[in-house]
Design a protein around this motif. Structure first.
Motif, PDB file in Angstrom:
ATOM      1  N   ALA A  41       0.918  -1.494  -0.151  1.00 57.14           N
ATOM      2  CA  ALA A  41       0.035  -0.217   0.025  1.00 57.14           C
ATOM      3  C   ALA A  41       0.880   1.184   0.082  1.00 57.14           C
ATOM      4  O   ALA A  41       2.195   1.126   0.222  1.00 57.14           O
ATOM      5  CB  ALA A  41      -0.755   0.129   1.358  1.00 57.14           C
ATOM      6  N   ALA A  42       0.140   2.361  -0.439  1.00 55.64           N
ATOM      7  CA  ALA A  42       1.176   3.698  -0.370  1.00 55.64           C
ATOM      8  C   ALA A  42       0.146   4.815   0.389  1.00 55.64           C
ATOM      9  O   ALA A  42      -0.972   4.715   0.050  1.00 55.64           O
ATOM     10  CB  ALA A  42       1.416   3.827  -1.999  1.00 55.64           C
ATOM     11  N   LEU A  43       1.098   5.661   0.808  1.00 59.91           N
ATOM     12  CA  LEU A  43       0.453   6.750   1.478  1.00 59.91           C
ATOM     13  C   LEU A  43       0.961   8.238   0.466  1.00 59.91           C
ATOM     14  O   LEU A  43       2.179   8.310   0.541  1.00 59.91           O
ATOM     15  CB  LEU A  43       0.698   6.867   2.925  1.00 59.91           C
ATOM     16  N   TYR A  44       0.013   8.984   0.073  1.00 60.35           N
ATOM     17  CA  TYR A  44       0.607  10.155  -0.518  1.00 60.35           C
ATOM     18  C   TYR A  44       0.097  11.225   0.269  1.00 60.35           C
ATOM     19  O   TYR A  44      -1.293  11.328   0.582  1.00 60.35           O
ATOM     20  CB  TYR A  44      -0.130  10.182  -1.946  1.00 60.35           C
ATOM     21  N   PRO A  45       0.767  12.103   0.753  1.00 63.36           N
ATOM     22  CA  PRO A  45       0.279  13.299   1.654  1.00 63.36           C
ATOM     23  C   PRO A  45      -0.047  14.291   1.066  1.00 63.36           C
ATOM     24  O   PRO A  45       0.503  14.707  -0.115  1.00 63.36           O
ATOM     25  CB  PRO A  45       1.765  13.528   2.500  1.00 63.36           C
ATOM     26  N   PHE A  46      -0.940  15.213   1.538  1.00 66.43           N
ATOM     27  CA  PHE A  46      -1.408  16.319   1.138  1.00 66.43           C
ATOM     28  C   PHE A  46      -1.443  17.201   2.425  1.00 66.43           C
ATOM     29  O   PHE A  46      -2.521  17.538   2.846  1.00 66.43           O
ATOM     30  CB  PHE A  46      -2.861  16.457   0.280  1.00 66.43           C
ATOM     31  N   PRO A  47      -0.162  17.794   2.718  1.00 67.64           N
ATOM     32  CA  PRO A  47      -0.150  18.644   4.081  1.00 67.64           C
ATOM     33  C   PRO A  47      -1.184  19.754   4.091  1.00 67.64           C
ATOM     34  O   PRO A  47      -1.639  20.078   5.171  1.00 67.64           O
ATOM     35  CB  PRO A  47       1.309  19.028   3.773  1.00 67.64           C
ATOM     36  N   GLU A  49      -3.996  20.379   3.197  1.00 62.82           N
ATOM     37  CA  GLU A  49      -5.138  19.839   3.795  1.00 62.82           C
ATOM     38  C   GLU A  49      -5.209  18.927   4.863  1.00 62.82           C
ATOM     39  O   GLU A  49      -6.305  18.554   5.135  1.00 62.82           O
ATOM     40  CB  GLU A  49      -5.987  19.355   2.455  1.00 62.82           C
ATOM     41  N   SER A  50      -4.028  18.566   5.341  1.00 63.62           N
ATOM     42  CA  SER A  50      -4.048  17.642   6.394  1.00 63.62           C
ATOM     43  C   SER A  50      -4.743  16.396   6.142  1.00 63.62           C
ATOM     44  O   SER A  50      -5.422  15.739   6.974  1.00 63.62           O
ATOM     45  CB  SER A  50      -4.584  18.159   7.778  1.00 63.62           C
ATOM     46  N   ILE A  51      -4.469  15.908   4.857  1.00 64.40           N
ATOM     47  CA  ILE A  51      -5.352  14.621   4.474  1.00 64.40           C
ATOM     48  C   ILE A  51      -4.145  13.981   3.765  1.00 64.40           C
ATOM     49  O   ILE A  51      -2.902  14.414   3.378  1.00 64.40           O
ATOM     50  CB  ILE A  51      -6.391  15.099   3.593  1.00 64.40           C
ATOM     51  N   ALA A  52      -4.238  12.548   3.661  1.00 67.33           N
ATOM     52  CA  ALA A  52      -3.481  11.432   3.021  1.00 67.33           C
ATOM     53  C   ALA A  52      -4.503  10.687   2.233  1.00 67.33           C
ATOM     54  O   ALA A  52      -5.472  10.395   2.470  1.00 67.33           O
ATOM     55  CB  ALA A  52      -2.549  10.932   4.001  1.00 67.33           C
ATOM     56  N   GLU A  53      -3.662  10.341   0.863  1.00 67.20           N
ATOM     57  CA  GLU A  53      -4.443   9.520   0.126  1.00 67.20           C
ATOM     58  C   GLU A  53      -3.800   7.781   0.161  1.00 67.20           C
ATOM     59  O   GLU A  53      -2.512   7.892   0.601  1.00 67.20           O
ATOM     60  CB  GLU A  53      -4.133   9.833  -1.303  1.00 67.20           C
ATOM     61  N   LEU A  54      -4.553   7.223   0.483  1.00 67.98           N
ATOM     62  CA  LEU A  54      -4.260   5.452   0.752  1.00 67.98           C
ATOM     63  C   LEU A  54      -4.241   5.207  -0.842  1.00 67.98           C
ATOM     64  O   LEU A  54      -5.443   5.077  -1.345  1.00 67.98           O
ATOM     65  CB  LEU A  54      -5.062   4.746   1.521  1.00 67.98           C
ATOM     66  N   ALA A  55      -3.287   4.557  -1.111  1.00 66.07           N
ATOM     67  CA  ALA A  55      -3.516   4.192  -2.762  1.00 66.07           C
ATOM     68  C   ALA A  55      -2.827   2.823  -3.014  1.00 66.07           C
ATOM     69  O   ALA A  55      -1.764   2.373  -2.041  1.00 66.07           O
ATOM     70  CB  ALA A  55      -2.500   5.263  -3.714  1.00 66.07           C
ATOM     71  N   ALA A  76      -1.367   2.021   7.406  1.00 65.15           N
ATOM     72  CA  ALA A  76      -1.606   3.315   6.686  1.00 65.15           C
ATOM     73  C   ALA A  76      -2.223   4.353   7.876  1.00 65.15           C
ATOM     74  O   ALA A  76      -1.790   5.706   8.028  1.00 65.15           O
ATOM     75  CB  ALA A  76      -2.464   3.072   5.577  1.00 65.15           C
ATOM     76  N   GLU A  77      -3.180   3.689   8.443  1.00 67.07           N
ATOM     77  CA  GLU A  77      -4.158   4.852   9.538  1.00 67.07           C
ATOM     78  C   GLU A  77      -2.804   5.067  10.647  1.00 67.07           C
ATOM     79  O   GLU A  77      -3.052   6.575  10.987  1.00 67.07           O
ATOM     80  CB  GLU A  77      -5.203   4.208   9.900  1.00 67.07           C
ATOM     81  N   ALA A  78      -2.258   4.224  11.109  1.00 61.89           N
ATOM     82  CA  ALA A  78      -1.310   4.711  12.150  1.00 61.89           C
ATOM     83  C   ALA A  78      -0.414   5.761  11.889  1.00 61.89           C
ATOM     84  O   ALA A  78      -0.205   6.674  12.283  1.00 61.89           O
ATOM     85  CB  ALA A  78      -0.716   3.324  12.626  1.00 61.89           C
ATOM     86  N   ARG A  79       0.344   5.584  10.394  1.00 61.67           N
ATOM     87  CA  ARG A  79       1.203   6.398  10.187  1.00 61.67           C
ATOM     88  C   ARG A  79       0.634   7.573   9.792  1.00 61.67           C
ATOM     89  O   ARG A  79       1.297   8.593   9.772  1.00 61.67           O
ATOM     90  CB  ARG A  79       1.756   5.694   8.666  1.00 61.67           C
ATOM     91  N   ALA A  80      -0.415   7.494   9.083  1.00 62.48           N
ATOM     92  CA  ALA A  80      -0.990   8.967   8.676  1.00 62.48           C
ATOM     93  C   ALA A  80      -1.501   9.817  10.127  1.00 62.48           C
ATOM     94  O   ALA A  80      -1.026  10.900   9.873  1.00 62.48           O
ATOM     95  CB  ALA A  80      -2.397   8.901   7.924  1.00 62.48           C
ATOM     96  N   ARG A  81      -1.920   9.150  10.981  1.00 65.73           N
ATOM     97  CA  ARG A  81      -2.225   9.664  12.275  1.00 65.73           C
ATOM     98  C   ARG A  81      -1.070  10.402  13.043  1.00 65.73           C
ATOM     99  O   ARG A  81      -0.864  11.354  13.483  1.00 65.73           O
ATOM    100  CB  ARG A  81      -2.924   8.698  13.191  1.00 65.73           C
ATOM    101  N   LYS A  82       0.188   9.524  13.000  1.00 63.13           N
ATOM    102  CA  LYS A  82       1.341   9.791  13.493  1.00 63.13           C
ATOM    103  C   LYS A  82       1.979  11.215  12.865  1.00 63.13           C
ATOM    104  O   LYS A  82       2.711  11.979  13.504  1.00 63.13           O
ATOM    105  CB  LYS A  82       2.571   8.890  13.388  1.00 63.13           C
ATOM    106  N   ALA A  83       1.508  11.181  11.570  1.00 61.01           N
ATOM    107  CA  ALA A  83       2.180  12.363  10.863  1.00 61.01           C
ATOM    108  C   ALA A  83       1.366  13.717  10.864  1.00 61.01           C
ATOM    109  O   ALA A  83       1.655  14.576  10.359  1.00 61.01           O
ATOM    110  CB  ALA A  83       2.446  11.895   9.238  1.00 61.01           C
ATOM    111  N   GLY A  84       0.119  13.397  11.555  1.00 59.47           N
ATOM    112  CA  GLY A  84      -0.521  14.509  11.871  1.00 59.47           C
ATOM    113  C   GLY A  84      -1.799  15.014  10.787  1.00 59.47           C
ATOM    114  O   GLY A  84      -2.521  15.786  11.040  1.00 59.47           O
ATOM    115  N   PHE A  85      -2.083  13.908  10.289  1.00 67.52           N
ATOM    116  CA  PHE A  85      -3.089  14.124   9.323  1.00 67.52           C
ATOM    117  C   PHE A  85      -4.348  13.698   9.925  1.00 67.52           C
ATOM    118  O   PHE A  85      -4.551  13.267  10.733  1.00 67.52           O
ATOM    119  CB  PHE A  85      -2.956  13.058   7.981  1.00 67.52           C
ATOM    120  N   LYS A  86      -5.506  14.315   9.238  1.00 71.28           N
ATOM    121  CA  LYS A  86      -6.815  14.405  10.238  1.00 71.28           C
ATOM    122  C   LYS A  86      -7.781  13.222   9.370  1.00 71.28           C
ATOM    123  O   LYS A  86      -8.777  12.945  10.032  1.00 71.28           O
ATOM    124  CB  LYS A  86      -7.477  15.742   9.933  1.00 71.28           C
ATOM    125  N   ALA A  87      -7.444  13.090   8.093  1.00 77.69           N
ATOM    126  CA  ALA A  87      -8.265  12.228   7.351  1.00 77.69           C
ATOM    127  C   ALA A  87      -7.603  11.225   6.284  1.00 77.69           C
ATOM    128  O   ALA A  87      -6.297  11.639   5.693  1.00 77.69           O
ATOM    129  CB  ALA A  87      -9.555  12.872   6.677  1.00 77.69           C
TER     130      ALA A  87
END
Ligand SMILES: CC(C)(COP(=O)(O)OP(=O)(O)OC[C@H]1O[C@@H](n2cnc3c(N)ncnc32)[C@H](O)[C@@H]1OP(=O)(O)O)[C@@H](O)C(=O)NCCC(=O)NCCS
Length: 133
Positions: A41-47, A49-55, A76-87
């Motif tokens: 899986a991959a995570l693409y950040p959109f800082p 908007e504080s949002i990340a894409e799971l791709a 993916a959720e844990a990584r995104a949360r840790k990086a401060g993303f909201k969704a």
């Protein structure tokens, strides 16, 4: 590549340019066993908007239904949360129920980050799913 190429050919995953993919390889994470990749899986950040894409969430067909997709999603959720993303959001044409059953809700294109909206491929008619973190 062994996992995602057949899915690209079937139209399940959008085809990624190979050079671009290599450049973005740090965004990918894997489940490996004895040197074999069982899922990715991959995570693409959109800082902005504080949002990340799971791709590119994919599990080798021989290893499905063993909770590996769920583990990749949880990671993916844990990584995104840790990086401060909201969704988290995901674009998918076929795997809709799988995401709904895991807390995602269908969302309108207006909820996507601006940069993603302009790239959104209407032809592919992907559905957009979003999950708050
Ligand atoms: C979606 C995917 C990653 C799930 O991987 P997995 O390791 O089988 O996932 P899990 O074991 O955690 O979950 C399996 C469960 O999901 C269900 N499931 C699998 N695909 C599904 C789908 N398209 N729609 C609804 N449910 C689905 C299975 O029946 C199983 O249900 P059960 O637990 O009640 O038996 C895998 O099916 C896959 O690689 N699909 C092709 C790529 C894809 O569609 N990716 C998502 C778009 S980015």
């Amino acid at each position: 590549m062994q996992i995602i190429e057949p899915l690209e050919q079937q139209g399940v995953l959008v085809r990624r340019d190979r050079d671009k993919l290599e450049g973005e390889i740090d965004r990918f994470f894997l489940i490996e066993s004895e040197g074999n990749v069982l899922g990715c899986a991959a995570l693409y950040p959109f800082p902005e908007e504080s949002i990340a894409e799971l791709a590119c969430l994919a599990v080798n067909p021989f290893y499905r239904d063993g909770g590996r997709g769920q583990r990749l999603l949880a990671s993916a959720e844990a990584r995104a949360r840790k990086a401060g993303f909201k969704a988290l959001f995901v674009l998918s044409t076929r795997t809709t129920h799988w995401f709904i059953e895991r807390g995602f809700a269908q969302a309108d294109i207006s909820r996507l980050p601006g940069r993603k909206q302009s790239l959104y491929n209407y032809e592919r008619r992907s559905k957009i799913f979003m999950k708050g973190l």
